[in-house]
Scaffold this motif. Structure first.
Motif, mmCIF file in Angstrom:
data_model
loop_
_atom_site.group_PDB
_atom_site.id
_atom_site.type_symbol
_atom_site.label_atom_id
_atom_site.label_comp_id
_atom_site.label_asym_id
_atom_site.label_seq_id
_atom_site.Cartn_x
_atom_site.Cartn_y
_atom_site.Cartn_z
ATOM 1 N N ASN A 38 -5.262 -21.067 49.042
ATOM 2 C CA ASN A 38 -5.513 -21.920 47.883
ATOM 3 C C ASN A 38 -4.543 -21.509 46.791
ATOM 4 O O ASN A 38 -4.715 -20.482 46.126
ATOM 5 C CB ASN A 38 -6.967 -21.771 47.413
ATOM 6 N N GLN A 39 -3.515 -22.311 46.610
ATOM 7 C CA GLN A 39 -2.423 -21.945 45.709
ATOM 8 C C GLN A 39 -2.908 -21.769 44.272
ATOM 9 O O GLN A 39 -2.599 -20.756 43.624
ATOM 10 C CB GLN A 39 -1.346 -23.024 45.763
ATOM 11 N N THR A 40 -3.654 -22.727 43.780
ATOM 12 C CA THR A 40 -4.124 -22.659 42.394
ATOM 13 C C THR A 40 -5.027 -21.452 42.184
ATOM 14 O O THR A 40 -4.899 -20.725 41.192
ATOM 15 C CB THR A 40 -4.877 -23.950 42.019
ATOM 16 N N ALA A 41 -5.950 -21.229 43.118
ATOM 17 C CA ALA A 41 -6.883 -20.113 42.985
ATOM 18 C C ALA A 41 -6.152 -18.777 43.017
ATOM 19 O O ALA A 41 -6.512 -17.845 42.279
ATOM 20 C CB ALA A 41 -7.930 -20.177 44.092
ATOM 21 N N THR A 42 -5.125 -18.664 43.859
ATOM 22 C CA THR A 42 -4.394 -17.407 43.945
ATOM 23 C C THR A 42 -3.611 -17.126 42.665
ATOM 24 O O THR A 42 -3.629 -16.007 42.137
ATOM 25 C CB THR A 42 -3.446 -17.422 45.154
ATOM 26 N N ILE A 43 -2.920 -18.124 42.156
ATOM 27 C CA ILE A 43 -2.200 -17.943 40.890
ATOM 28 C C ILE A 43 -3.179 -17.523 39.792
ATOM 29 O O ILE A 43 -2.931 -16.583 39.032
ATOM 30 C CB ILE A 43 -1.466 -19.235 40.487
ATOM 31 N N ALA A 44 -4.314 -18.211 39.735
ATOM 32 C CA ALA A 44 -5.307 -17.907 38.705
ATOM 33 C C ALA A 44 -5.856 -16.489 38.873
ATOM 34 O O ALA A 44 -6.076 -15.781 37.877
ATOM 35 C CB ALA A 44 -6.450 -18.914 38.768
ATOM 36 N N LYS A 45 -6.070 -16.064 40.106
ATOM 37 C CA LYS A 45 -6.634 -14.735 40.358
ATOM 38 C C LYS A 45 -5.689 -13.638 39.889
ATOM 39 O O LYS A 45 -6.121 -12.669 39.232
ATOM 40 C CB LYS A 45 -6.951 -14.579 41.850
ATOM 41 N N PHE A 46 -4.414 -13.780 40.191
ATOM 42 C CA PHE A 46 -3.446 -12.767 39.770
ATOM 43 C C PHE A 46 -3.327 -12.722 38.249
ATOM 44 O O PHE A 46 -3.233 -11.639 37.652
ATOM 45 C CB PHE A 46 -2.088 -13.030 40.420
ATOM 46 N N ARG A 47 -3.325 -13.888 37.616
ATOM 47 C CA ARG A 47 -3.258 -13.919 36.158
ATOM 48 C C ARG A 47 -4.538 -13.341 35.552
ATOM 49 O O ARG A 47 -4.505 -12.619 34.552
ATOM 50 C CB ARG A 47 -3.055 -15.352 35.662
ATOM 51 N N ALA A 48 -5.683 -13.663 36.160
ATOM 52 C CA ALA A 48 -6.963 -13.210 35.623
ATOM 53 C C ALA A 48 -7.074 -11.691 35.632
ATOM 54 O O ALA A 48 -7.626 -11.099 34.702
ATOM 55 C CB ALA A 48 -8.114 -13.829 36.408
ATOM 56 N N LEU A 49 -6.558 -11.040 36.677
ATOM 57 C CA LEU A 49 -6.670 -9.584 36.730
ATOM 58 C C LEU A 49 -5.922 -8.938 35.573
ATOM 59 O O LEU A 49 -6.394 -7.946 35.003
ATOM 60 C CB LEU A 49 -6.144 -9.050 38.063
#
Length: 613
Positions: A265-276
């Motif tokens: 899930n491209q959007t979820a992965t980008i968001a996860k890395f930014r969120a951390l």
């Protein structure tokens, strides 16, 4: 071109508002509810709107330095030291800029890896350690031994420790999660962990020494928020361990890195890395520390790899690597597309390497710092994930911290709940797996590997077991291929081609996901021709395929004729109205396949109907 007069055709264009977009959407939806079609609900409970407002003046989420490429880190996981060395040199010569030394005990080894006590002088022969990035992936509480062995090698070869970029990867809590038990009480292990870091620092290494790795949680089925919360709670546990050892908090924070899994899930992965990065910045603020960039590694997802139609894994890992890079990862490891089949050969490794080389050198993905900044969908997902993860992190801390929630197995139970929901979505194909549960290919050449994947080791009580989401469907295919006779279902097409094609195609894909061959016929002139074709098929299993209208007119007669011709099971593709089902039941129609049904359970019964015991 910034002068408005240079673009006279654009001066009269009015700004597009959300209301303008919604008017267009309403025309496409044609009365269908917006929140059912264009709002995605995640396993964290987030409701993500497909058309959120742009987040004006959104700050950049600090990741890599602007324009800097991420490190292409390749796994070194051969069991033979000399072969591992050849593998490492080939990868570095082919464009890799880093190596991940994966030991056999590591949760990320997946059946292979460097044996404990391996001669690192052989593994890293001719490798210029001061020119690359090195990561150590240990396991089974062997991190201290592996770290000190690497430090000895650096000194023996005359490199200056401060000039070697190495992430030692000490992660005792990750080992706890993977094994279910601790070799000693956590306070004692935390003290030993801090002592090891102090030894490495005293020898001149800059670190980071500790790693909070989300891989073991992701592989066990965790949601993105659960993975983030586990990583953050682990980082805080290590921060506390350093503080209790007398290390200043600011120095301690610099000794810790993180690793996340990049999924399909491209959007979820980008968001996860930014969120951390946002979450860690919040922790630093709470500690009264200045914000400092976090070293963050990304590895593509083990749980999303498939053994069936493994070439689709190339698409999965490309999406994941792209998302990790865009999300700001400092280094990325792409699992070779045959990793779930066994030890990848040079070809699979080259594709894994070149996936990143092309993203960097041809697509220039790294050139823009935080390209997701300000995008409504990305910012909403990032903020939502960060909020959910922060709440879960606080719950973990209230329960005593990461060691305690692993000890009492509360966190394992939380992950199991999410995994059960995902498993249900996979079973019903709400979460389809291309090439496995959807659009399977029954006859396909299997790529070569250097060694087949060994049987999975027993999982200790309390441990988090790594699983791939495709395993249940793969087990069905394995059972079908192991049968003395290849299972077949006869698709009894009724009516004209226009009436049966859609459901015949659906039925073919459905049954073949369970290893049951299903050829789509051209149609039959009459009932006698259909019965003759069924007898010639050599299978006792038939499935009617057509429209509900044709089922009402011809279904009962066809089912009766098939039963009389020797069919032991007659099914039907579709979910017709209850009254039509009641009419077909006396004729012998015993079961139905349709979109949304439990495909795993239904295919298990279908295999029995096709003759697999």
């Amino acid at each position: 071109m910034t002068d408005a007069t240079a673009l006279p055709f654009a001066t009269d264009i009015a700004p597009v508002t959300r209301a303008d977009w919604l008017k267009l959407v309403e025309g496409v939806l044609k009365g269908a509810p917006y929140d059912k079609r264009l709002v995605t609900r995640t396993y964290e409970g987030l409701a993500l709107d497909a058309l959120p407002e742009r987040k004006a003046d959104a700050p950049l989420v600090a990741g890599r330095p602007a324009g800097a490429p991420w490190v292409i880190s390749m796994r070194v996981d051969q069991t033979d030291a000399a072969e591992a060395n050849a593998q490492a040199l080939e990868d570095l010569d082919g464009g890799a800029s880093g190596l991940s030394l994966v030991f056999a005990a590591a949760p990320s080894a997946y059946g292979f890896g460097l044996p404990e006590g391996v001669d690192l002088a052989v593994v890293l022969k001719d490798v210029l350690l001061d020119l690359i990035d090195v990561r150590i992936e240990s396991g089974n509480f062997q991190g201290r031994e592996d770290a000190l062995a690497f430090a000895d090698l650096v000194e023996a070869r005359g490199f200056k420790p401060e000039g070697v970029s190495v992430s030692f990867g000490l992660d005792p809590l990750g080992d706890f999660a993977a094994h279910g038990t601790l070799p000693m009480a956590w306070p004692l292990l935390a003290k030993r962990f801090a002592e090891t870091s102090a030894i490495l620092a005293a020898r001149g290494f800059a670190g980071p020494f500790a790693r909070a790795d989300g891989g073991v949680y992701h592989a066990a089925g965790a949601s993105d928020a659960q993975e983030l919360a586990a990583v953050l709670a682990t980082m805080v546990a290590y921060l506390k361990a350093y503080a209790e050892a007398g290390i200043a908090l600011e120095e301690a924070a610099g000794r810790i890195e993180a690793a996340l899994v990049a999924d399909v899930n491209q959007t979820a992965t980008i968001a996860k890395f930014r969120a951390l990065r946002l979450l860690w910045a919040a922790v630093l603020r709470e500690c009264g520390l200045p914000e400092k960039p976090l070293k963050l590694h990304g590895t593509t997802a083990w749980r999303s790899l498939t053994r069936r139609d493994p070439y689709v894994n190339l698409l999965r890992t490309t999406i994941a690597a792209f998302a990790a890079g865009v999300g700001g990862a400092d280094s990325v490891t792409v699992l070779p597309f045959t990793q779930a089949l066994g030890l990848p050969d040079a070809f699979a490794r080259r594709l894994a390497r070149n996936t990143q080389v092309m993203l960097l050198e041809e697509s220039n993905v790294h050139r823009v710092a935080d390209p997701a900044a300000g995008a409504g969908a990305m910012e909403a997902h990032t903020d939502g994930l960060a909020a959910k993860a922060w709440d879960l992190f606080r719950t973990i801390e209230k329960r005593g911290g990461m060691a305690d929630v692993l000890e009492d197995r509360w966190f394992k139970a939380e992950i199991a709940e999410v995994k059960a929901k995902r498993d249900a979505d996979v079973a019903t194909r709400k979460a389809p797996i291309t090439g496995t549960s959807e659009f399977p290919i029954l006859v396909q050449e299997v790529p070569e590997v250097l060694a087949p994947l060994p049987p999975a080791a027993p999982v200790a009580d309390g441990a988090l077991a790594p699983t791939r989401i495709a395993e249940a469907f793969e087990a069905l295919r394995d059972a079908a291929e192991a049968a003395p006779k290849a299972p077949v279902v006869f698709l009894a097409a009724l009516g004209p081609v226009a009436a049966f094609t859609a459901r015949a195609t659906f039925a073919k894909n459905f049954f073949e996901a369970g290893g049951i061959a299903a050829a789509v016929p051209d149609g039959f002139a009459d009932l006698d021709a259909l019965v003759a074709a069924f007898k010639a098929s050599g299978t006792p299993f038939a499935c009617l395929v057509s429209s509900d209208e044709v089922y009402g007119a011809e279904g009962a007669a066809a089912a009766t004729a098939l039963k009389a011709a020797g069919a032991t099971a007659v099914w039907l593709a579709g979910k017709p109205p209850a009254e039509l089902q009641a009419m077909l039941a006396p004729a012998g129609v015993a079961d139905f396949i349709f979109a949304g049904c439990d495909a795993l359970e239904t295919l298990t019964r279908a295999q029995v109907a096709a003759g697999i015991e």
